[in-house]
Scaffold this motif. Sequence first.
Motif, PDB file in Angstrom:
ATOM      1  N   GLU A   1      14.327 -12.210   9.069  1.00 47.31           N
ATOM      2  CA  GLU A   1      14.674 -13.413   9.793  1.00 47.31           C
ATOM      3  C   GLU A   1      15.267 -14.585   9.026  1.00 47.31           C
ATOM      4  OE1 GLU A   1      11.240 -14.619  11.828  1.00 47.31           O
ATOM      5  OE2 GLU A   1      11.407 -12.972  13.492  1.00 47.31           O
ATOM      6  N   ASP A   2      14.827 -14.531   7.722  1.00 46.62           N
ATOM      7  CA  ASP A   2      15.221 -15.418   6.668  1.00 46.62           C
ATOM      8  C   ASP A   2      16.260 -14.801   5.453  1.00 46.62           C
ATOM      9  OD1 ASP A   2      13.290 -13.744   5.606  1.00 46.62           O
ATOM     10  OD2 ASP A   2      12.073 -15.028   4.521  1.00 46.62           O
TER      11      ASP A   2
ATOM     12  N   ASP B   1      20.863 -12.085  -3.348  1.00 44.81           N
ATOM     13  CA  ASP B   1      20.377 -11.133  -2.377  1.00 44.81           C
ATOM     14  C   ASP B   1      21.463 -10.693  -1.519  1.00 44.81           C
ATOM     15  OD1 ASP B   1      18.003 -11.157  -3.610  1.00 44.81           O
ATOM     16  OD2 ASP B   1      16.955 -12.093  -2.011  1.00 44.81           O
ATOM     17  N   LYS B   2      22.289 -11.580  -1.091  1.00 46.02           N
ATOM     18  CA  LYS B   2      23.393 -11.044  -0.266  1.00 46.02           C
ATOM     19  C   LYS B   2      24.304 -10.405  -0.830  1.00 46.02           C
ATOM     20  CE  LYS B   2      27.194 -13.183   2.856  1.00 46.02           C
ATOM     21  NZ  LYS B   2      27.835 -14.525   3.013  1.00 46.02           N
TER      22      LYS B   2
ATOM     23  N   ASP C   1       9.405 -11.876   4.778  1.00 45.15           N
ATOM     24  CA  ASP C   1       8.183 -12.147   5.377  1.00 45.15           C
ATOM     25  C   ASP C   1       8.394 -10.905   6.765  1.00 45.15           C
ATOM     26  OD1 ASP C   1       6.865 -14.109   4.005  1.00 45.15           O
ATOM     27  OD2 ASP C   1       7.875 -15.554   5.425  1.00 45.15           O
ATOM     28  N   THR C   2       9.575 -10.917   7.054  1.00 44.73           N
ATOM     29  CA  THR C   2       9.941  -9.911   8.020  1.00 44.73           C
ATOM     30  C   THR C   2      10.888  -8.775   7.668  1.00 44.73           C
ATOM     31  OG1 THR C   2      12.073 -11.090   8.758  1.00 44.73           O
ATOM     32  CG2 THR C   2       9.788 -11.565  10.071  1.00 44.73           C
ATOM     33  N   PRO C   3      10.875  -7.544   8.279  1.00 45.20           N
ATOM     34  CA  PRO C   3      11.514  -6.154   7.653  1.00 45.20           C
ATOM     35  C   PRO C   3      12.736  -6.218   8.042  1.00 45.20           C
ATOM     36  CG  PRO C   3      10.120  -5.613   9.608  1.00 45.20           C
ATOM     37  CD  PRO C   3       9.909  -7.060   9.235  1.00 45.20           C
TER      38      PRO C   3
END
Length: 294
Positions: A84-85, A92-93, A181-183
Motif C-alpha cells: 500500500e505504501d 525502491d522504485k 507494512d503490507t506485502p
Amino acid sequence: MRIRAIAAAVSGALARTAQLLLVLALSAAAGGTLTGCGAVAEARARQVADARAREVADAWDGSEAARAWGKGYHPIGEAVDLPEDAFRDISDKHAYEARNFVLRGQLPAAPRKNGRVKWESGGSLTLPLMEARQAYEAVAGGGNDGPHLTVTGVKLGEMTLSTSRGPATVPAWLFTLDGYDTPLKLAAVRPSKPLKPPVKPEGSGDSLQLVGTARDGRSVTVLAGHGSCDDGPAVDVLETSGSVVLSASVVGTKEGPCTADLLLEEVTVKLNRPLGDRLLLDAFTGRPVLYERL
C-alpha cells in the motif's frame, strides 16, 4: 514481469508497423494516383483494416474458442499487487523496476497442488498452484549492484484482480518486504490457455498489450507501437454483441518507419457500452488482447 511484457510488445510493434505500411503501399497501387497527402491510399487502407476487423469478429463471435474463453481464467488487470505504501523512495522504485530483490530465508513449499479462483459474479475454477520459487523468479530477476528490495517472508494468501469474467479472488503468494507494512502479492495460478484462434493472423508479431480497463468498462487502454518519424499510434474499434476488435495503425508515415527507434505509447479507446464479458480482440493477430502472462 512488466519489463518482459513491454519488450515483447516492442518486437510485435515492429512487425505490426511493417505490415501496416505494406498495406498502405499496396492500397496506393490499387487506388491509382494519389491526391493530397495520400488520401486515396489511406482510404483504401482503412477499408482493408475495417474488413479485417469484421473478419476477426465474425470468426470469434459464437465460436467454440469464445465459449472456452468465457469459461477460463484470463486476467485483464495487474497480476502483481504492490504494498500500500510503495514506494518509500525512488531507490525502491528503481529496484522494483530492475527486478533487484534479495531473499532472506527459505521459500516455502505450496501447501497443496491446486488453488481455486472465485468470481464475485459466481462460479469458480480449480487450477494448479505455482510454486513459491516460480513466483519469486517472476518478480526477481535482476542482478546488478544497484538498490535492492529485501524479501523477509513468504506465505500463501489471496488477492483480488480483474479478469475477463469480472473481479475474482485468486490464490496469491504474499512477499513481505523489509520496511513495508503490507506485502507484495503475486497471483499464484497461471491464466488458462485459450483454444486455437478461429482466424489466422495477418502476419507475425505479438498481440497488443492491455494496460487496463476503466472501472466502468467504458474504455480500455493498450500499448501500441510507432516510430519517431510518424505522428504516433492510432487504435480503431469495432464493437459487436460478443466482441470488441482493436485495429492498430500509425499516423503520418510520409517519411517511412523509424524501425531503429521504435516507441511504445498508451492509447485509450472509448467504447459505446461497457466491455462486460465481451472478448477484446486484436485485428492484427486475430487473438485476444491479454494483460500479461505469468
